[in-house]
Scaffold this motif. Structure first.
Motif, PDB file in Angstrom:
ATOM      1  N   ALA A  46      51.800  84.044  -9.623  1.00 40.72           N
ATOM      2  CA  ALA A  46      50.596  83.210  -9.551  1.00 40.72           C
ATOM      3  C   ALA A  46      50.246  82.869  -8.104  1.00 40.72           C
ATOM      4  CB  ALA A  46      50.792  81.938 -10.366  1.00 40.72           C
ATOM      5  N   CYS A  47      51.247  82.591  -7.285  1.00 40.07           N
ATOM      6  CA  CYS A  47      50.985  82.261  -5.876  1.00 40.07           C
ATOM      7  C   CYS A  47      50.342  83.442  -5.156  1.00 40.07           C
ATOM      8  CB  CYS A  47      52.287  81.870  -5.178  1.00 40.07           C
ATOM      9  SG  CYS A  47      52.962  80.284  -5.714  1.00 40.07           S
ATOM     10  N   ILE A  48      50.820  84.654  -5.434  1.00 41.86           N
ATOM     11  CA  ILE A  48      50.220  85.850  -4.834  1.00 41.86           C
ATOM     12  C   ILE A  48      48.771  85.997  -5.295  1.00 41.86           C
ATOM     13  CG2 ILE A  48      50.322  88.376  -4.742  1.00 41.86           C
ATOM     14  CD1 ILE A  48      53.382  88.113  -5.040  1.00 41.86           C
ATOM     15  N   GLN A  49      48.529  85.751  -6.595  1.00 41.03           N
ATOM     16  CA  GLN A  49      47.178  85.894  -7.136  1.00 41.03           C
ATOM     17  C   GLN A  49      46.230  84.831  -6.581  1.00 41.03           C
ATOM     18  OE1 GLN A  49      46.197  88.451  -8.563  1.00 41.03           O
ATOM     19  NE2 GLN A  49      48.183  89.358  -9.055  1.00 41.03           N
ATOM     20  N   ILE A  50      46.729  83.661  -6.279  1.00 38.62           N
ATOM     21  CA  ILE A  50      45.879  82.616  -5.687  1.00 38.62           C
ATOM     22  C   ILE A  50      45.323  83.100  -4.354  1.00 38.62           C
ATOM     23  CG2 ILE A  50      45.939  80.340  -4.581  1.00 38.62           C
ATOM     24  CD1 ILE A  50      47.829  79.458  -6.838  1.00 38.62           C
ATOM     25  N   VAL A  51      46.166  83.773  -3.577  1.00 33.43           N
ATOM     26  CA  VAL A  51      45.713  84.302  -2.282  1.00 33.43           C
ATOM     27  C   VAL A  51      44.727  85.451  -2.483  1.00 33.43           C
ATOM     28  CG1 VAL A  51      46.446  85.414  -0.147  1.00 33.43           C
ATOM     29  CG2 VAL A  51      47.835  83.590  -1.135  1.00 33.43           C
ATOM     30  N   LEU A  52      45.101  86.428  -3.323  1.00 32.30           N
ATOM     31  CA  LEU A  52      44.243  87.601  -3.521  1.00 32.30           C
ATOM     32  C   LEU A  52      42.936  87.248  -4.212  1.00 32.30           C
ATOM     33  CD1 LEU A  52      46.851  90.315  -4.557  1.00 32.30           C
ATOM     34  CD2 LEU A  52      45.679  90.072  -2.368  1.00 32.30           C
ATOM     35  N   SER A  53      42.937  86.187  -5.004  1.00 30.67           N
ATOM     36  CA  SER A  53      41.726  85.798  -5.721  1.00 30.67           C
ATOM     37  C   SER A  53      40.610  85.347  -4.789  1.00 30.67           C
ATOM     38  CB  SER A  53      42.041  84.684  -6.726  1.00 30.67           C
ATOM     39  OG  SER A  53      42.838  85.172  -7.774  1.00 30.67           O
ATOM     40  N   GLN A  54      40.936  85.098  -3.539  1.00 27.97           N
ATOM     41  CA  GLN A  54      39.890  84.723  -2.596  1.00 27.97           C
ATOM     42  C   GLN A  54      39.102  85.926  -2.091  1.00 27.97           C
ATOM     43  OE1 GLN A  54      39.351  81.527  -2.673  1.00 27.97           O
ATOM     44  NE2 GLN A  54      41.222  81.473  -3.938  1.00 27.97           N
ATOM     45  N   ILE A  55      39.523  87.141  -2.479  1.00 26.01           N
ATOM     46  CA  ILE A  55      38.680  88.318  -2.214  1.00 26.01           C
ATOM     47  C   ILE A  55      37.360  88.092  -2.936  1.00 26.01           C
ATOM     48  CG2 ILE A  55      38.426  90.793  -2.585  1.00 26.01           C
ATOM     49  CD1 ILE A  55      41.474  91.021  -2.455  1.00 26.01           C
ATOM     50  N   GLN A  56      36.251  88.223  -2.216  1.00 22.51           N
ATOM     51  CA  GLN A  56      34.983  87.707  -2.725  1.00 22.51           C
ATOM     52  C   GLN A  56      34.485  88.394  -3.986  1.00 22.51           C
ATOM     53  OE1 GLN A  56      31.993  87.262   0.322  1.00 22.51           O
ATOM     54  NE2 GLN A  56      33.486  86.574   1.824  1.00 22.51           N
ATOM     55  N   ASN A  57      34.554  89.724  -4.054  1.00 22.81           N
ATOM     56  CA  ASN A  57      33.985  90.404  -5.225  1.00 22.81           C
ATOM     57  C   ASN A  57      34.634  91.764  -5.428  1.00 22.81           C
ATOM     58  OD1 ASN A  57      32.572  92.262  -3.439  1.00 22.81           O
ATOM     59  ND2 ASN A  57      31.199  90.545  -3.018  1.00 22.81           N
TER      60      ASN A  57
ATOM     61  N   THR B 216      41.710  79.158  -7.884  1.00 18.21           N
ATOM     62  CA  THR B 216      43.093  78.664  -7.883  1.00 18.21           C
ATOM     63  C   THR B 216      43.431  78.001  -9.212  1.00 18.21           C
ATOM     64  OG1 THR B 216      43.011  78.306  -5.487  1.00 18.21           O
ATOM     65  CG2 THR B 216      44.715  77.126  -6.722  1.00 18.21           C
ATOM     66  N   THR B 217      42.503  77.202  -9.733  1.00 18.91           N
ATOM     67  CA  THR B 217      42.713  76.538 -11.028  1.00 18.91           C
ATOM     68  C   THR B 217      42.891  77.551 -12.145  1.00 18.91           C
ATOM     69  OG1 THR B 217      41.388  74.655 -10.293  1.00 18.91           O
ATOM     70  CG2 THR B 217      41.735  74.891 -12.670  1.00 18.91           C
ATOM     71  N   TYR B 218      42.071  78.610 -12.125  1.00 17.74           N
ATOM     72  CA  TYR B 218      42.161  79.644 -13.163  1.00 17.74           C
ATOM     73  C   TYR B 218      43.532  80.307 -13.154  1.00 17.74           C
ATOM     74  CZ  TYR B 218      41.511  83.941 -15.741  1.00 17.74           C
ATOM     75  OH  TYR B 218      41.662  84.956 -16.643  1.00 17.74           O
ATOM     76  N   VAL B 219      43.998  80.701 -11.973  1.00 17.77           N
ATOM     77  CA  VAL B 219      45.294  81.375 -11.873  1.00 17.77           C
ATOM     78  C   VAL B 219      46.417  80.462 -12.374  1.00 17.77           C
ATOM     79  CG1 VAL B 219      46.986  82.356 -10.283  1.00 17.77           C
ATOM     80  CG2 VAL B 219      44.561  82.866  -9.985  1.00 17.77           C
ATOM     81  N   ILE B 220      46.355  79.202 -12.028  1.00 20.60           N
ATOM     82  CA  ILE B 220      47.386  78.250 -12.463  1.00 20.60           C
ATOM     83  C   ILE B 220      47.389  78.104 -13.979  1.00 20.60           C
ATOM     84  CG2 ILE B 220      48.074  75.814 -12.411  1.00 20.60           C
ATOM     85  CD1 ILE B 220      47.105  75.745  -9.497  1.00 20.60           C
TER      86      ILE B 220
ATOM     87  N   LYS C 229      35.128  94.675  -2.789  1.00 27.81           N
ATOM     88  CA  LYS C 229      36.163  94.530  -1.760  1.00 27.81           C
ATOM     89  C   LYS C 229      37.552  94.906  -2.267  1.00 27.81           C
ATOM     90  CE  LYS C 229      32.957  92.551   0.798  1.00 27.81           C
ATOM     91  NZ  LYS C 229      32.327  93.276   1.929  1.00 27.81           N
ATOM     92  N   LEU C 230      37.634  95.375  -3.520  1.00 29.88           N
ATOM     93  CA  LEU C 230      38.941  95.606  -4.142  1.00 29.88           C
ATOM     94  C   LEU C 230      39.401  97.057  -4.112  1.00 29.88           C
ATOM     95  CD1 LEU C 230      38.876  93.428  -7.397  1.00 29.88           C
ATOM     96  CD2 LEU C 230      40.340  93.102  -5.416  1.00 29.88           C
ATOM     97  N   SER C 231      38.611  97.959  -3.529  1.00 26.72           N
ATOM     98  CA  SER C 231      38.929  99.386  -3.614  1.00 26.72           C
ATOM     99  C   SER C 231      40.325  99.689  -3.096  1.00 26.72           C
ATOM    100  CB  SER C 231      37.895 100.207  -2.844  1.00 26.72           C
ATOM    101  OG  SER C 231      36.630 100.098  -3.437  1.00 26.72           O
ATOM    102  N   TRP C 232      40.684  99.107  -1.952  1.00 30.91           N
ATOM    103  CA  TRP C 232      42.005  99.383  -1.357  1.00 30.91           C
ATOM    104  C   TRP C 232      43.122  98.918  -2.278  1.00 30.91           C
ATOM    105  CZ3 TRP C 232      45.471  95.459  -0.403  1.00 30.91           C
ATOM    106  CH2 TRP C 232      44.966  94.156  -0.433  1.00 30.91           C
ATOM    107  N   LEU C 233      42.916  97.758  -2.929  1.00 36.97           N
ATOM    108  CA  LEU C 233      43.946  97.218  -3.813  1.00 36.97           C
ATOM    109  C   LEU C 233      44.096  98.083  -5.055  1.00 36.97           C
ATOM    110  CD1 LEU C 233      45.938  94.887  -4.154  1.00 36.97           C
ATOM    111  CD2 LEU C 233      44.122  93.590  -5.294  1.00 36.97           C
ATOM    112  N   SER C 234      42.969  98.598  -5.581  1.00 39.19           N
ATOM    113  CA  SER C 234      43.025  99.453  -6.760  1.00 39.19           C
ATOM    114  C   SER C 234      43.710 100.781  -6.459  1.00 39.19           C
ATOM    115  CB  SER C 234      41.609  99.709  -7.294  1.00 39.19           C
ATOM    116  OG  SER C 234      41.126  98.586  -7.977  1.00 39.19           O
TER     117      SER C 234
END
Length: 477
Positions: free
Chosen positions: A170-181, A385-389, A184-189
Motif C-alpha cells: 500500500a505504501c508503494i501504491q500511495i507513491v505511484l498513485s500520484q502519477i497523474q493519468n 492515498t485514502t483509496y489505497v488505504i 504516464k503509465l507506459s513505462w510501468l506497464s
C-alpha cells in the motif's frame, strides 16, 4: 495558451483540429502505439489469474479445462473488437472521443444502462485492486518463508503474517498513485509485462522439470474425482469457481477504452486497438494454456490454488524467490492500470462539481532534482492515498485468494466483457432485430450470463467455506 486548446479547470472542449502539440479534442498529443497498448493489455490480463489456472483445469480435467480457456479467450477478443469501434461515436474513425468505458456506454446506449455500466465497472476495478493487494502480499510472504526454510531447515515453523507486506504494498501504491493519468503509465506497464513473462516462464520451466523428473500424479479427462478427491457437491461448486477464475484471468475490458485513449490519432485508434488486442490475447492465451496444462500435468488433481507455491519453499529456493518477486513487481504496475480509471472518474466529477475550489483544481509546481517539475494537486494526494488505504484494509480483513478471484471474474465478465460491447455494436450498426447476426449475438450474451451466474455461485460458496475456517490476523503456516 495555444489557440487550438481551451482548458479551464482541467475540463476540455473539443475543437475541430488539433495544434502541433494537441489532439483534436484539445488534450495533449497522444503518443501511444500498438506496442504500448499491447503492454497495457498484457499487464492487465497476465496477472494473478495465471497462478490459479492449473487448479482450475484440475477441477474440470483435460477436456473441459482447455476448452473453457479457449472459449473465454475467443469471446474476450471478439467482444474487445466490438468495443474498440465504440471509442469514437457515432463514427468509429472520425466521431467524438469517449474517454472511459462508461462514457462510451452513455454516448451509445445512454440512460439507465450508463449508470449500470458505471456501477459494474468501478465495483470490478475496486475488487481487482483488493485482489492484487492480497496476491502481492502472498508472494512476498512466500519469499520470506522460502528463505526461512533455507536458513533454519525444513522442519522450522516459519509462520509469517502477510499483513505487514500488505502495508508495504500500500505504501508503494500511495507513491505511484500520484502519477497523474494513464498516459504516464507506459513505462510501468512495460516493466510489469516483462515481470509477468518472467514468472510465467519460471512456472513453466519448473512444471516441465517436475513432469520430466517422473513421479506419479493423478490426472483424468474430467479432473478431480468424486469419492476420491472431493464429494459430489464439492465437485460442482469447484467447477463453478474454476470457471470464475478463468473469467477473471481474461478481465481487461473494463480498462480497454482507457488504454485506447492513449493511442495516436493516426492510424485510426480502433484499428491499432484491435491489433493490440489480438497480440495481447494471443500472447496471454499461449501462456495460459502452457501454465494451466503443464501445471496440471505437474501436480495432477492436487494442483494448488497458486501453482508457484506447489513447488514448495525449498530447492531451487532462489528461483522460486525470484518468481515471487516478479509477481509482486508485476502487481505493483497492474494495480495502477486498474485504479487509474477510478481516480480519473472521481477527480473529473469533483472538478465539475466544485469548479472554483482551489483545493480540488489547483496544481502546484514542485521541482524535483534530476527529475524535473512535478505538479501536485492536494485533492489528488488526499483522495488517492485514502483509496489505497481503504483497499489495503479490506484486503487484510478478507485475505482469500482463489475465491476472491473467482467472484471478481464472475461478476464482471458478463456485463463488461459481453453484454455492453454486444449491445453497443447492435445499436451503432443499426442491426435489424431478429436477423441472423442479432439472434446469435443475443444467444452468446445470454449463454455468458448463465456462465457468470454459476461462477458467482461457486465463488460465493467457496468464500463462505473459507470464512468458516478463517482466523483473522493469524500468521500463515
Amino acid at each position: 495558451m495555444n489557440p487550438d486548446q481551451f482548458q479551464k479547470n482541467n475540463m476540455y472542449i473539443e475543437t475541430p483540429e488539433g495544434g502541433k502539440n494537441f489532439d483534436d479534442d484539445g488534450r495533449d498529443k497522444r503518443t501511444g502505439t500498438w506496442v504500448t497498448a499491447s503492454a497495457h493489455i498484457i499487464t492487465a490480463v497476465i496477472g494473478s489469474g495465471v497462478l490459479s489456472l492449473a487448479w482450475a483445469i484440475a477441477q474440470m480435467g483435460w477436456v473441459a479445462g482447455p476448452a473453457v480457456l479457449l472459449a473465454f479467450s475467443f469471446i474476450t477478443y471478439f467482444t474487445s473488437t466490438l468495443l474498440a469501434d465504440c471509442y469514437r461515436s457515432p463514427d468509429p474513425v472520425h466521431g467524438k472521443r469517449n474517454y472511459t468505458y462508461s462514457e462510451v456506454v452513455r454516448a451509445v446506449l445512454g440512460g439507465r444502462k450508463f449508470q449500470l455500466c458505471g456501477l459494474a465497472q468501478y465495483v470490478n476495478l475496486v475488487g481487482v485492486t483488493i485482489g492484487y493487494t492480497i496476491t502481492a502480499s502472498i508472494s512476498i510472504v512466500a519469499v520470506k518463508r522460502s528463505n526461512c526454510f533455507h536458513k533454519h531447515g525444513h522442519q522450522a515453523s516459519c509462520a509469517i503474517q502477510n499483513y505487514p507486506f500488505m502495508i508495504l504494498f500500500a505504501c508503494i501504491q500511495i507513491v505511484l498513485s500520484q502519477i497523474q493519468n494513464f498516459s504516464k503509465l507506459s513505462w510501468l506497464s512495460i516493466v510489469a509485462a516483462v515481470m509477468s513473462f518472467a514468472y510465467s516462464s519460471i512456472g513453466l520451466g519448473l512444471s516441465i522439470a517436475k513432469v520430466a523428473g517422473g513421479g506419479h500424479v493423478r490426472t483424468s479427462l474430467t479432473g478431480v474425482e468424486v469419492g476420491v478427491d472431493v464429494t459430489g457437491p464439492e465437485k460442482v461448486w469447484r467447477t463453478f469457481q474454476a470457471i470464475g477464475d478463468i473469467a477473471f484471468a481474461y478481465a481487461y475490458s473494463n480498462v480497454l477504452i482507457e488504454i485506447q485513449d492513449t493511442l495516436k490519432s493516426s492510424p485510426p485508434e480502433n484499428k491499432v486497438m484491435k491489433r493490440a488486442s489480438l497480440i495481447g490475447i494471443l500472447t496471454t492465451t499461449m501462456f495460459y494454456m502452457l501454465c494451466g496444462i503443464l501445471g496440471y500435468a505437474a501436480f495432477g488433481n492436487d494442483a494448488p490454488g497458486n501453482f508457484l507455491t506447489g513447488f514448495g519453499f525449498y530447492e531451487p529456493f532462489w528461483l522460486i524467490d525470484f518468481a515471487n518477486i516478479c509477481i509482486a513487481i508485476h502487481l505493483i504496475g497492474a494495480y495502477q492500470v486498474f485504479c487509474q480509471p477510478i481516480f480519473g472518474f472521481v477527480e473529473k466529477w469533483s472538478q465539475g462539481k466544485w469548479t472554483n475550489s482551489q483545493f480540488i483544481n489547483g496544481e502546484h509546481a514542485l521541482n524535483i532534482p534530476f527529475c524535473g517539475t512535478f505538479y501536485v494537486n492536494f485533492f489528488r494526494v488526499v483522495w488517492r492515498t485514502t483509496y489505497v488505504i481503504i483497499t489495503a484494509l479490506i484486503a487484510m480483513v478478507f485475505p482469500f485468494f482463489n475465491d476472491f478471484l473467482g467472484l471478481i471474474g464472475s461478476l464482471s465478465f458478463w456485463p463488461l466483457t459481453v453484454y455492453f460491447p454486444i449491445e453497443m455494436y447492435i445499436k451503432q450498426s443499426k442491426m435489424k432485430k431478429y436477423s441472423f447476426t442479432w439472434t446469435w449475438l443475443k444467444i452468446l450474451s445470454w449463454a455468458c450470463l448463465i456462465v457468470s451466474i454459476i461462477a458467482a455461485a461457486g465463488s460465493i460458496q467457496g468464500l463462505s467455506q473459507s470464512l468458516k475456517k478463517y482466523q483473522p490476523f493469524k500468521a500463515q503456516q
